[in-house]
Design a protein around this motif. Sequence first.
Motif, PDB file in Angstrom:
ATOM      1  N   ARG A  51      48.630  39.073  42.396  1.00  0.00           N
ATOM      2  CA  ARG A  51      49.681  38.057  42.527  1.00  0.00           C
ATOM      3  C   ARG A  51      49.503  37.236  43.802  1.00  0.00           C
ATOM      4  O   ARG A  51      50.456  37.018  44.539  1.00  0.00           O
ATOM      5  CB  ARG A  51      51.050  38.722  42.531  1.00  0.00           C
ATOM      6  CG  ARG A  51      51.365  39.431  41.248  1.00  0.00           C
ATOM      7  CD  ARG A  51      52.708  40.122  41.323  1.00  0.00           C
ATOM      8  NE  ARG A  51      52.953  40.920  40.141  1.00  0.00           N
ATOM      9  CZ  ARG A  51      53.601  40.490  39.069  1.00  0.00           C
ATOM     10  NH1 ARG A  51      54.090  39.275  39.048  1.00  0.00           N
ATOM     11  NH2 ARG A  51      53.760  41.276  38.033  1.00  0.00           N
ATOM     12  N   SER A  52      48.282  36.796  44.079  1.00  0.00           N
ATOM     13  CA  SER A  52      48.037  35.963  45.249  1.00  0.00           C
ATOM     14  C   SER A  52      47.107  34.820  44.873  1.00  0.00           C
ATOM     15  O   SER A  52      46.202  34.982  44.045  1.00  0.00           O
ATOM     16  CB  SER A  52      47.409  36.784  46.381  1.00  0.00           C
ATOM     17  OG  SER A  52      46.099  37.161  46.048  1.00  0.00           O
ATOM     18  N   ALA A  53      47.333  33.674  45.487  1.00  0.00           N
ATOM     19  CA  ALA A  53      46.497  32.502  45.215  1.00  0.00           C
ATOM     20  C   ALA A  53      45.070  32.735  45.689  1.00  0.00           C
ATOM     21  O   ALA A  53      44.127  32.189  45.117  1.00  0.00           O
ATOM     22  CB  ALA A  53      47.100  31.272  45.885  1.00  0.00           C
ATOM     23  N   GLU A  54      44.884  33.572  46.735  1.00  0.00           N
ATOM     24  CA  GLU A  54      43.546  33.830  47.263  1.00  0.00           C
ATOM     25  C   GLU A  54      42.672  34.526  46.225  1.00  0.00           C
ATOM     26  O   GLU A  54      41.504  34.179  46.049  1.00  0.00           O
ATOM     27  CB  GLU A  54      43.605  34.682  48.537  1.00  0.00           C
ATOM     28  CG  GLU A  54      44.257  33.997  49.725  1.00  0.00           C
ATOM     29  CD  GLU A  54      45.782  34.058  49.672  1.00  0.00           C
ATOM     30  OE1 GLU A  54      46.342  35.058  49.184  1.00  0.00           O
ATOM     31  OE2 GLU A  54      46.413  33.082  50.113  1.00  0.00           O
ATOM     32  N   CYS A  55      43.228  35.515  45.539  1.00  0.00           N
ATOM     33  CA  CYS A  55      42.460  36.222  44.512  1.00  0.00           C
ATOM     34  C   CYS A  55      42.110  35.285  43.351  1.00  0.00           C
ATOM     35  O   CYS A  55      41.008  35.347  42.819  1.00  0.00           O
ATOM     36  CB  CYS A  55      43.214  37.438  43.991  1.00  0.00           C
ATOM     37  SG  CYS A  55      42.986  38.909  44.992  1.00  0.00           S
ATOM     38  N   LEU A  56      43.042  34.418  42.984  1.00  0.00           N
ATOM     39  CA  LEU A  56      42.777  33.466  41.915  1.00  0.00           C
ATOM     40  C   LEU A  56      41.658  32.511  42.315  1.00  0.00           C
ATOM     41  O   LEU A  56      40.728  32.266  41.538  1.00  0.00           O
ATOM     42  CB  LEU A  56      44.042  32.682  41.569  1.00  0.00           C
ATOM     43  CG  LEU A  56      43.890  31.615  40.484  1.00  0.00           C
ATOM     44  CD1 LEU A  56      43.497  32.245  39.162  1.00  0.00           C
ATOM     45  CD2 LEU A  56      45.168  30.821  40.340  1.00  0.00           C
ATOM     46  N   LYS A  57      41.706  31.991  43.544  1.00  0.00           N
ATOM     47  CA  LYS A  57      40.670  31.070  44.009  1.00  0.00           C
ATOM     48  C   LYS A  57      39.315  31.757  44.079  1.00  0.00           C
ATOM     49  O   LYS A  57      38.298  31.173  43.718  1.00  0.00           O
ATOM     50  CB  LYS A  57      41.048  30.504  45.381  1.00  0.00           C
ATOM     51  CG  LYS A  57      42.185  29.511  45.307  1.00  0.00           C
ATOM     52  CD  LYS A  57      42.604  29.033  46.673  1.00  0.00           C
ATOM     53  CE  LYS A  57      43.848  28.168  46.570  1.00  0.00           C
ATOM     54  NZ  LYS A  57      44.402  27.824  47.862  1.00  0.00           N
ATOM     55  N   LYS A  58      39.311  33.017  44.519  1.00  0.00           N
ATOM     56  CA  LYS A  58      38.055  33.769  44.593  1.00  0.00           C
ATOM     57  C   LYS A  58      37.481  34.007  43.202  1.00  0.00           C
ATOM     58  O   LYS A  58      36.279  33.890  42.981  1.00  0.00           O
ATOM     59  CB  LYS A  58      38.286  35.097  45.309  1.00  0.00           C
ATOM     60  CG  LYS A  58      37.029  35.858  45.606  1.00  0.00           C
ATOM     61  CD  LYS A  58      37.324  37.082  46.446  1.00  0.00           C
ATOM     62  CE  LYS A  58      36.050  37.813  46.779  1.00  0.00           C
ATOM     63  NZ  LYS A  58      36.301  39.005  47.578  1.00  0.00           N
ATOM     64  N   ALA A  59      38.345  34.319  42.235  1.00  0.00           N
ATOM     65  CA  ALA A  59      37.904  34.550  40.856  1.00  0.00           C
ATOM     66  C   ALA A  59      37.299  33.286  40.257  1.00  0.00           C
ATOM     67  O   ALA A  59      36.320  33.345  39.518  1.00  0.00           O
ATOM     68  CB  ALA A  59      39.064  35.039  40.009  1.00  0.00           C
TER      69      ALA A  59
END
Length: 90
Positions: A51-59
């Motif tokens: 539930r973080s934008a950082e993980c989404l951007k990394k993915a």
Amino acid sequence: MKPKKIPMRMCVGCREMKPKKELLRIVKSPTGQVAFDRIGKAPGRGAYVCRSAECLKKAVKTKALERALEFKMEDGVLSQLTEQIEAPAE
């Protein structure tokens, strides 16, 4: 009494195993629409992200989300998902 089994899933961004309820499911519907699956039961191919934008951007940067969904991500879809992840949950 046996303890209840907690389903675990891997975040495609940070690649950590976490309980399914702590992650958000991104689903590609049979019609080709990509969106968050808030209830976790929508039909289609799914991938889990923290539930973080950082993980989404990394993915997205590592193309792990594209591989998991078997779908070529477009910039509009990424911005829509980023807005949804930063919005408060209903």
